[in-house]
Design a protein around this motif. Structure first.
Motif, mmCIF file in Angstrom:
data_model
loop_
_atom_site.group_PDB
_atom_site.id
_atom_site.type_symbol
_atom_site.label_atom_id
_atom_site.label_comp_id
_atom_site.label_asym_id
_atom_site.label_seq_id
_atom_site.Cartn_x
_atom_site.Cartn_y
_atom_site.Cartn_z
ATOM 1 N N GLU A 1 0.941 -1.252 0.025
ATOM 2 C CA GLU A 1 0.095 0.148 0.153
ATOM 3 C C GLU A 1 0.885 1.296 0.279
ATOM 4 N N LEU B 1 1.086 5.678 -0.530
ATOM 5 C CA LEU B 1 0.428 6.794 -0.412
ATOM 6 C C LEU B 1 0.555 7.955 -1.398
ATOM 7 N N TYR C 1 0.230 11.699 -2.643
ATOM 8 C CA TYR C 1 -0.311 12.881 -2.283
ATOM 9 C C TYR C 1 -0.928 13.820 -3.473
ATOM 10 N N ALA D 1 -8.009 4.086 -3.578
ATOM 11 C CA ALA D 1 -9.039 4.360 -2.591
ATOM 12 C C ALA D 1 -9.787 5.577 -3.058
ATOM 13 N N SER E 1 -11.331 7.680 -0.992
ATOM 14 C CA SER E 1 -11.250 8.603 0.111
ATOM 15 C C SER E 1 -9.897 8.892 0.488
ATOM 16 N N LEU E 2 -9.537 9.828 1.148
ATOM 17 C CA LEU E 2 -8.054 10.333 1.503
ATOM 18 C C LEU E 2 -7.948 9.636 2.980
ATOM 19 N N ARG E 3 -6.557 9.332 3.145
ATOM 20 C CA ARG E 3 -6.241 9.172 4.296
ATOM 21 C C ARG E 3 -4.860 9.972 4.800
ATOM 22 N N ASP E 4 -5.006 10.790 5.760
ATOM 23 C CA ASP E 4 -4.021 11.876 6.094
ATOM 24 C C ASP E 4 -3.532 12.524 4.798
ATOM 25 N N GLN E 5 -4.577 13.101 3.991
ATOM 26 C CA GLN E 5 -4.678 14.034 3.159
ATOM 27 C C GLN E 5 -3.674 13.270 1.842
ATOM 28 N N GLN F 1 -4.019 9.733 -0.979
ATOM 29 C CA GLN F 1 -5.014 8.428 -1.572
ATOM 30 C C GLN F 1 -4.082 7.295 -1.448
ATOM 31 N N PRO F 2 -4.748 6.194 -0.831
ATOM 32 C CA PRO F 2 -3.951 5.119 -0.687
ATOM 33 C C PRO F 2 -4.034 4.243 -2.085
#
Length: 373
Positions: free
Chosen positions: A235, A237, A239, A267, A269-273, A275-276
């Protein structure tokens, strides 16, 4: 008559000889060349005044120097993302306690990390713990139900003996009440002595274990984590949301090895600004990784960049902290070239400026060439 003594004349002659002997010449500090080592012959590796390196053929073979002919081509533009090893949701799971209680070992003892388990295997038991007042209430309820069951059993026996004079519905009602009391008594007894079995959700190995015999756990507390090593995922991330829209491929850098990855999805939905993005890869290479291990993911986009593809180990730094490569200009002479490069797949880069087609770039032993003084 005076006697002659030759001693003073002898001393005078010795002093005159000592004064007439040549004295050793002493040089000043920094000018004494009598003990200096011989000057180098010039046949060994040396750094030239223009910054190039003279490296004889025997030294090249000893250092294992290898070169590559530069060729310009079109390469997929890549960007580096920080990734983490995660489990496949269909090939891994967590074992949590449903009730608060005390842990007991399973039929084969408490498993340790790295131990292989099968789906449905009992890993441990949780014995529910109850307070003194709650347990007393359960025991009192159990005693009341036992007494009511005994009375219902005797009533059924009397009604059965008077079956000829008693309506059938009264006998059936008594039997139904006896059955209900028996089941309620069994449920209360099971609640006092039952154990919650913790079973493996999938077949795999124990990735983490937080269990010790006699340990008290709370409800929903994580006790074991089971994962299938052959079905791990990566996974990363992103930004920049635009990066997830132009994924053409990816690769994982494991030391000097390049592991191709397959893009699974992004994904919504964002996680900690960020996108996974999830990737899957070869099971034999990813199986050696651990859950949560940080990795570097190089994602190739659909955009192209023109340059010379060289190994990442060929890029070095000069004293001015500029990125350079060593180019073989003659059989025994290497010259530094300042270049600009972009990453491709973790093991190679694309040099966009500083090289010309046909240049022989040092790909192995370049670090040793850079250390020649």
């Amino acid at each position: 008559m005076k006697r002659f003594h030759p001693m003073p004349s002898l001393l005078a002659l010795l002093m005159a000889a000592a004064l007439s002997a040549p004295l050793p010449a002493l040089a000043g500090p920094g000018h004494d060349h009598g003990d200096a080592p011989p000057a180098p012959t010039g046949n060994g590796p040396s750094r030239q005044p223009d910054g190039s390196v003279f490296l004889p053929k025997p030294a090249q073979r000893q250092l294992g120097v290898r070169t590559l002919v530069a060729a310009t081509g079109q390469h997929a533009k890549a960007f580096e993302l920080a990734g983490t090893v995660v489990m496949d949701p269909n090939a891994g799971g967590k074992v949590q306690a449903m009730l608060a209680g005390r842990l007991e070992a399973g039929p084969k003892g408490l498993p340790g990390v790295g131990q292989a388990v099968r789906k449905g295997q009992v890993l441990a038991y949780v014995v529910p713990t109850a307070g003194a007042i709650e347990r007393s209430n359960q025991l009192a309820q159990q005693a009341e139900l036992r007494a009511a069951r005994d009375l219902a059993a005797r009533r059924v026996a009397r009604l059965t003996e008077l079956a000829d004079t008693v309506p059938r519905k009264d006998i059936e009602a008594a039997e139904s009440e006896l059955q209900s009391l028996t089941q309620r008594l069994g449920a209360v007894g099971a609640g006092l002595a039952t154990r919650d079995a913790l079973v493996a959700p999938v077949s795999g190995v124990i990735a983490s274990a937080n269990a010790v015999a006699g340990q008290v756990v709370d409800a929903r507390e994580l006790v074991f984590e089971v994962v299938d090593p052959s079905r791990l995922r990566i996974e990363a991330l992103a930004y920049d949301p635009a990066q997830a829209q132009s994924v053409a491929g990816a690769a994982l850098a494991l030391g000097g090895q390049r592991v191709p990855l397959r893009f699974v999805g992004a994904a919504r939905s964002l996680r900690d600004q960020a996108q996974p993005l999830q990737f899957a890869g070869d099971s034999s290479a990813l199986g050696a990784l651990a859950l949560g291990q940080p990795v570097r993911v190089f994602v190739q986009s659909t955009d192209k960049v023109e340059g010379v593809q060289v190994p990442a180990a060929a890029l070095l730094r000069n004293p001015a902290n500029q990125t350079i490569v060593w180019v073989k200009e003659s059989p025994e002479r290497f010259a530094p070239r300042v270049v600009t490069a972009v990453p491709l797949d973790g093991t190679s880069v694309a040099v966009t400026s500083g090289l010309q087609p046909g240049d022989r770039v040092a790909t192995q032993g370049a670090t040793l060439i850079n250390q020649v003084r």
